[in-house]
Design a protein around this motif. Sequence first.
Motif, PDB file in Angstrom:
ATOM      1  N   LEU A 121      76.840 -35.554  35.567  1.00  0.00           N
ATOM      2  CA  LEU A 121      75.668 -35.038  36.271  1.00  0.00           C
ATOM      3  C   LEU A 121      76.198 -34.234  37.443  1.00  0.00           C
ATOM      4  O   LEU A 121      77.162 -34.640  38.100  1.00  0.00           O
ATOM      5  N   PHE A 122      75.561 -33.102  37.737  1.00  0.00           N
ATOM      6  CA  PHE A 122      76.110 -32.163  38.705  1.00  0.00           C
ATOM      7  C   PHE A 122      75.170 -31.962  39.885  1.00  0.00           C
ATOM      8  O   PHE A 122      73.952 -31.846  39.710  1.00  0.00           O
ATOM      9  N   PHE A 123      75.765 -31.906  41.084  1.00  0.00           N
ATOM     10  CA  PHE A 123      75.008 -31.845  42.327  1.00  0.00           C
ATOM     11  C   PHE A 123      75.669 -30.882  43.306  1.00  0.00           C
ATOM     12  O   PHE A 123      76.868 -30.627  43.223  1.00  0.00           O
ATOM     13  N   SER A 124      74.874 -30.404  44.251  1.00  0.00           N
ATOM     14  CA  SER A 124      75.360 -29.488  45.279  1.00  0.00           C
ATOM     15  C   SER A 124      75.031 -30.021  46.668  1.00  0.00           C
ATOM     16  O   SER A 124      74.068 -30.776  46.838  1.00  0.00           O
ATOM     17  N   THR A 125      75.800 -29.584  47.658  1.00  0.00           N
ATOM     18  CA  THR A 125      75.505 -29.937  49.046  1.00  0.00           C
ATOM     19  C   THR A 125      74.427 -29.030  49.632  1.00  0.00           C
ATOM     20  O   THR A 125      73.923 -29.315  50.709  1.00  0.00           O
ATOM     21  N   GLU A 183      79.785 -24.484  50.640  1.00  0.00           N
ATOM     22  CA  GLU A 183      79.075 -25.393  49.741  1.00  0.00           C
ATOM     23  C   GLU A 183      80.072 -26.111  48.836  1.00  0.00           C
ATOM     24  O   GLU A 183      81.085 -25.539  48.442  1.00  0.00           O
ATOM     25  N   LEU A 184      79.744 -27.367  48.508  1.00  0.00           N
ATOM     26  CA  LEU A 184      80.535 -28.144  47.555  1.00  0.00           C
ATOM     27  C   LEU A 184      79.659 -28.553  46.386  1.00  0.00           C
ATOM     28  O   LEU A 184      78.461 -28.789  46.554  1.00  0.00           O
ATOM     29  N   HIS A 185      80.255 -28.634  45.213  1.00  0.00           N
ATOM     30  CA  HIS A 185      79.584 -29.185  44.049  1.00  0.00           C
ATOM     31  C   HIS A 185      80.306 -30.461  43.651  1.00  0.00           C
ATOM     32  O   HIS A 185      81.541 -30.507  43.643  1.00  0.00           O
ATOM     33  N   PHE A 186      79.517 -31.475  43.337  1.00  0.00           N
ATOM     34  CA  PHE A 186      80.049 -32.763  42.919  1.00  0.00           C
ATOM     35  C   PHE A 186      79.610 -33.063  41.498  1.00  0.00           C
ATOM     36  O   PHE A 186      78.553 -32.620  41.051  1.00  0.00           O
ATOM     37  N   ARG A 187      80.428 -33.843  40.825  1.00  0.00           N
ATOM     38  CA  ARG A 187      80.139 -34.312  39.472  1.00  0.00           C
ATOM     39  C   ARG A 187      80.163 -35.831  39.498  1.00  0.00           C
ATOM     40  O   ARG A 187      81.065 -36.439  40.067  1.00  0.00           O
ATOM     41  N   MET A 188      79.135 -36.423  38.885  1.00  0.00           N
ATOM     42  CA  MET A 188      79.124 -37.861  38.682  1.00  0.00           C
ATOM     43  C   MET A 188      79.412 -38.086  37.201  1.00  0.00           C
ATOM     44  O   MET A 188      78.574 -37.758  36.350  1.00  0.00           O
ATOM     45  N   PRO A 189      80.612 -38.576  36.856  1.00  0.00           N
ATOM     46  CA  PRO A 189      80.922 -38.810  35.447  1.00  0.00           C
ATOM     47  C   PRO A 189      79.909 -39.761  34.817  1.00  0.00           C
ATOM     48  O   PRO A 189      79.468 -40.727  35.451  1.00  0.00           O
ATOM     49  N   CYS A 190      79.535 -39.449  33.597  1.00  0.00           N
ATOM     50  CA  CYS A 190      78.587 -40.311  32.884  1.00  0.00           C
ATOM     51  C   CYS A 190      78.751 -40.110  31.393  1.00  0.00           C
ATOM     52  O   CYS A 190      79.384 -39.161  30.948  1.00  0.00           O
ATOM     53  N   LYS A 191      78.152 -41.003  30.663  1.00  0.00           N
ATOM     54  CA  LYS A 191      78.102 -40.867  29.214  1.00  0.00           C
ATOM     55  C   LYS A 191      76.823 -40.111  28.865  1.00  0.00           C
ATOM     56  O   LYS A 191      75.775 -40.356  29.477  1.00  0.00           O
ATOM     57  N   PRO A 192      76.879 -39.205  27.902  1.00  0.00           N
ATOM     58  CA  PRO A 192      75.677 -38.459  27.528  1.00  0.00           C
ATOM     59  C   PRO A 192      74.525 -39.379  27.117  1.00  0.00           C
ATOM     60  O   PRO A 192      74.725 -40.353  26.391  1.00  0.00           O
ATOM     61  N   PHE A 193      73.347 -39.073  27.653  1.00  0.00           N
ATOM     62  CA  PHE A 193      72.085 -39.730  27.323  1.00  0.00           C
ATOM     63  C   PHE A 193      72.018 -41.211  27.706  1.00  0.00           C
ATOM     64  O   PHE A 193      71.202 -41.961  27.186  1.00  0.00           O
TER      65      PHE A 193
END
Length: 105
Positions: free
Chosen positions: A49-53, A85-95
Motif C-alpha cells: 500500500l502506498f502513501f505520501s507525506t 515529499e516522501l513516499h512510503f510503502r506498507m508491505p502487504c499481501k494482495p487482497f
Amino acid sequence: MTIEDVKDLQKEFDIKMNGNNLILYHATAARNAEQIINSQFMFGKENGLFFSTKPDKQIQGYGDTIIEVQIPFQKLELDDQFSDELHFRMPCKPFVKYHIKARLF
C-alpha cells in the motif's frame, strides 16, 4: 524503519506524527475512499500500500479522492524521495485487509 530514521527525516520533510503513527495521504477512487473510511480497513491489489507525506503533490492522478491515514512507522518502508515529499510503502499481501485509521482529507 526505526524511530531514529523518522526523526532524521521529520524536520526536512515536515512529517506529521500522532504517537508512533505517521500521518500520511493516499489517493484512490471516491467509492474506495468511502469504503476505507467506513470500515477502517485497506487492502492492496499489489504487494504494498502506498502513501505520501503530501496530499497535493506526486500522488495527484492516482485517484480523485485523498484520504488521510495513520500508519505505525514500524510498518513502513521508504519507497521514494522527492525534493519536498516522501513516499512510503506498507508491505502487504494482495487482497488481505489491513486495519488503519483513515478519514477524508
